[in-house]
Design a protein around this motif. Sequence first.
Motif, PDB file in Angstrom:
ATOM      1  N   LYS A  26      32.276  46.321   8.994  1.00  0.00           N
ATOM      2  CA  LYS A  26      32.556  47.168   8.534  1.00  0.00           C
ATOM      3  C   LYS A  26      31.728  48.598   9.245  1.00  0.00           C
ATOM      4  O   LYS A  26      31.186  49.720   8.581  1.00  0.00           O
ATOM      5  CB  LYS A  26      30.633  46.483   7.522  1.00  0.00           C
ATOM      6  N   GLU A  27      31.376  48.610  10.373  1.00  0.00           N
ATOM      7  CA  GLU A  27      30.832  49.573  10.737  1.00  0.00           C
ATOM      8  C   GLU A  27      31.635  50.162  11.244  1.00  0.00           C
ATOM      9  O   GLU A  27      32.597  51.643  11.441  1.00  0.00           O
ATOM     10  CB  GLU A  27      30.432  48.667  12.316  1.00  0.00           C
ATOM     11  N   GLU A  28      33.194  49.496  11.540  1.00  0.00           N
ATOM     12  CA  GLU A  28      34.428  50.308  12.347  1.00  0.00           C
ATOM     13  C   GLU A  28      35.093  50.657  10.826  1.00  0.00           C
ATOM     14  O   GLU A  28      36.305  51.614  10.710  1.00  0.00           O
ATOM     15  CB  GLU A  28      35.203  49.210  13.153  1.00  0.00           C
ATOM     16  N   VAL A  29      35.444  50.357   9.923  1.00  0.00           N
ATOM     17  CA  VAL A  29      36.485  50.538   8.973  1.00  0.00           C
ATOM     18  C   VAL A  29      35.605  50.836   6.964  1.00  0.00           C
ATOM     19  O   VAL A  29      34.449  50.134   7.269  1.00  0.00           O
ATOM     20  CB  VAL A  29      37.522  49.566   8.571  1.00  0.00           C
ATOM     21  N   TYR A  30      36.241  51.942   7.771  1.00  0.00           N
ATOM     22  CA  TYR A  30      35.273  53.227   6.421  1.00  0.00           C
ATOM     23  C   TYR A  30      35.674  52.052   4.932  1.00  0.00           C
ATOM     24  O   TYR A  30      34.510  51.918   4.688  1.00  0.00           O
ATOM     25  CB  TYR A  30      35.952  54.196   6.322  1.00  0.00           C
ATOM     26  N   HIS A  31      36.562  51.962   4.825  1.00  0.00           N
ATOM     27  CA  HIS A  31      36.361  51.344   3.185  1.00  0.00           C
ATOM     28  C   HIS A  31      36.218  50.023   3.370  1.00  0.00           C
ATOM     29  O   HIS A  31      36.591  49.258   1.670  1.00  0.00           O
ATOM     30  CB  HIS A  31      37.743  51.318   3.042  1.00  0.00           C
ATOM     31  N   TYR A  32      35.684  48.934   4.471  1.00  0.00           N
ATOM     32  CA  TYR A  32      35.343  48.116   4.055  1.00  0.00           C
ATOM     33  C   TYR A  32      33.320  48.089   3.735  1.00  0.00           C
ATOM     34  O   TYR A  32      32.700  48.635   4.528  1.00  0.00           O
ATOM     35  CB  TYR A  32      34.744  46.846   5.460  1.00  0.00           C
ATOM     36  N   ASP A  33      32.335  47.845   2.371  1.00  0.00           N
ATOM     37  CA  ASP A  33      31.482  47.887   2.201  1.00  0.00           C
ATOM     38  C   ASP A  33      30.492  47.240   2.513  1.00  0.00           C
ATOM     39  O   ASP A  33      29.411  46.698   2.389  1.00  0.00           O
ATOM     40  CB  ASP A  33      31.262  48.102   0.688  1.00  0.00           C
ATOM     41  N   TRP A  34      31.174  45.645   1.886  1.00  0.00           N
ATOM     42  CA  TRP A  34      30.617  44.476   2.372  1.00  0.00           C
ATOM     43  C   TRP A  34      31.743  43.303   2.575  1.00  0.00           C
ATOM     44  O   TRP A  34      32.803  43.158   2.403  1.00  0.00           O
ATOM     45  CB  TRP A  34      30.434  43.754   0.559  1.00  0.00           C
ATOM     46  N   VAL A  35      30.859  42.488   3.969  1.00  0.00           N
ATOM     47  CA  VAL A  35      31.905  41.571   4.523  1.00  0.00           C
ATOM     48  C   VAL A  35      31.268  40.799   4.539  1.00  0.00           C
ATOM     49  O   VAL A  35      30.412  40.600   5.444  1.00  0.00           O
ATOM     50  CB  VAL A  35      32.632  42.714   5.989  1.00  0.00           C
ATOM     51  N   GLY A  36      31.856  39.282   4.029  1.00  0.00           N
ATOM     52  CA  GLY A  36      31.144  38.580   4.457  1.00  0.00           C
ATOM     53  C   GLY A  36      32.050  36.925   4.781  1.00  0.00           C
ATOM     54  O   GLY A  36      33.300  37.395   4.350  1.00  0.00           O
ATOM     55  N   PHE A  37      31.275  36.322   4.729  1.00  0.00           N
ATOM     56  CA  PHE A  37      31.953  34.513   5.228  1.00  0.00           C
ATOM     57  C   PHE A  37      31.561  33.825   3.901  1.00  0.00           C
ATOM     58  O   PHE A  37      30.315  33.437   4.053  1.00  0.00           O
ATOM     59  CB  PHE A  37      32.220  33.823   6.695  1.00  0.00           C
ATOM     60  N   ASP A  72      35.828  37.965   2.820  1.00  0.00           N
ATOM     61  CA  ASP A  72      36.052  38.290   1.593  1.00  0.00           C
ATOM     62  C   ASP A  72      35.317  39.945   2.053  1.00  0.00           C
ATOM     63  O   ASP A  72      33.974  39.687   3.096  1.00  0.00           O
ATOM     64  CB  ASP A  72      34.686  37.753   0.608  1.00  0.00           C
ATOM     65  N   ILE A  73      35.911  40.714   1.809  1.00  0.00           N
ATOM     66  CA  ILE A  73      35.438  42.399   1.152  1.00  0.00           C
ATOM     67  C   ILE A  73      36.043  42.642   0.384  1.00  0.00           C
ATOM     68  O   ILE A  73      36.760  42.810  -0.078  1.00  0.00           O
ATOM     69  CB  ILE A  73      36.419  42.585   2.528  1.00  0.00           C
ATOM     70  N   ASP A  74      34.538  44.041   0.529  1.00  0.00           N
ATOM     71  CA  ASP A  74      34.122  44.713  -1.206  1.00  0.00           C
ATOM     72  C   ASP A  74      34.835  46.489  -0.240  1.00  0.00           C
ATOM     73  O   ASP A  74      33.543  46.752   0.172  1.00  0.00           O
ATOM     74  CB  ASP A  74      32.924  44.117  -1.848  1.00  0.00           C
ATOM     75  N   SER A  75      35.690  46.904  -1.476  1.00  0.00           N
ATOM     76  CA  SER A  75      35.782  48.256  -0.721  1.00  0.00           C
ATOM     77  C   SER A  75      35.140  48.661  -2.319  1.00  0.00           C
ATOM     78  O   SER A  75      34.937  48.462  -3.444  1.00  0.00           O
ATOM     79  CB  SER A  75      36.426  48.245  -1.073  1.00  0.00           C
ATOM     80  N   HIS A  76      34.136  50.402  -1.958  1.00  0.00           N
ATOM     81  CA  HIS A  76      33.253  51.220  -2.990  1.00  0.00           C
ATOM     82  C   HIS A  76      35.049  52.445  -3.530  1.00  0.00           C
ATOM     83  O   HIS A  76      34.579  52.361  -4.011  1.00  0.00           O
ATOM     84  CB  HIS A  76      32.275  52.111  -2.552  1.00  0.00           C
ATOM     85  N   SER A  77      35.974  52.007  -2.672  1.00  0.00           N
ATOM     86  CA  SER A  77      37.230  53.027  -2.392  1.00  0.00           C
ATOM     87  C   SER A  77      38.479  51.586  -3.566  1.00  0.00           C
ATOM     88  O   SER A  77      38.090  50.432  -4.062  1.00  0.00           O
ATOM     89  CB  SER A  77      37.673  52.848  -1.393  1.00  0.00           C
ATOM     90  N   ALA A  78      38.336  52.947  -3.925  1.00  0.00           N
ATOM     91  CA  ALA A  78      40.498  52.449  -5.402  1.00  0.00           C
ATOM     92  C   ALA A  78      41.463  52.082  -3.997  1.00  0.00           C
ATOM     93  O   ALA A  78      41.528  53.379  -3.493  1.00  0.00           O
ATOM     94  CB  ALA A  78      40.415  53.497  -6.529  1.00  0.00           C
ATOM     95  N   GLY A  79      41.886  50.839  -4.362  1.00  0.00           N
ATOM     96  CA  GLY A  79      43.318  50.753  -4.285  1.00  0.00           C
ATOM     97  C   GLY A  79      42.807  51.033  -2.317  1.00  0.00           C
ATOM     98  O   GLY A  79      44.391  51.656  -2.074  1.00  0.00           O
ATOM     99  N   PRO A  80      42.536  50.545  -1.648  1.00  0.00           N
ATOM    100  CA  PRO A  80      42.383  50.696  -0.089  1.00  0.00           C
ATOM    101  C   PRO A  80      42.826  49.995   0.967  1.00  0.00           C
ATOM    102  O   PRO A  80      43.462  50.913   2.239  1.00  0.00           O
ATOM    103  CB  PRO A  80      40.704  51.111  -0.050  1.00  0.00           C
ATOM    104  N   PHE A  81      43.413  49.253   0.080  1.00  0.00           N
ATOM    105  CA  PHE A  81      43.994  47.804   1.660  1.00  0.00           C
ATOM    106  C   PHE A  81      45.836  48.157   1.388  1.00  0.00           C
ATOM    107  O   PHE A  81      46.371  48.197   0.239  1.00  0.00           O
ATOM    108  CB  PHE A  81      43.853  46.043   0.901  1.00  0.00           C
TER     109      PHE A  81
END
Length: 138
Positions: A20-31, A110-119
């Motif tokens: 979450k810290e290193e990747v700008y488009h990762y807003d929620w990161v969990g297992f 599982d990673i959620d992003s607040h950006s559109a189509g970032p992956f």
Amino acid sequence: LFDASKSREQLLADICAKLKEEVYHYDWVGFYLLDENANELVLGPYVGKPTEHTHIPVGKGVCGQVAESGESKVVQDVSTENNYIACSIDVQSEIVVPVMKNGKFVAEIDIDSHSAGPFTDEDEQFLGAICKMVAEQF
Ligand code: SME
């Protein structure tokens, strides 16, 4: 990061925090971890806003689909996904990558992003490599 003396919980928590810290488009990161007996996913370590979806049946939502298929899933625009569980209205896209142990699904990131189509393919490959290392903990 992959200090063998750490507990699995701690390792997973460290991975979430780092990603979450290193990747700008990762807003929620969990297992999410598979509870085989209940046939559901149980939320493990995560960073980001608390979610009420701490238990997800296999097959339900993006997370449940990945638990069923054992294949990564990228949703670049969550409004187009029918089998989706909304956690927050801020989320626009999501990537889920399985942790496979001896060919069996055991957990997922599982990673959620607040950006559109970032992956990109890079996210999928990078997260796949992390999940491969994580598999050693199961
Ligand atoms: N959106 C997920 C649910 C988990 S939250 O993103 C943390 C899904 O559809 O499975």
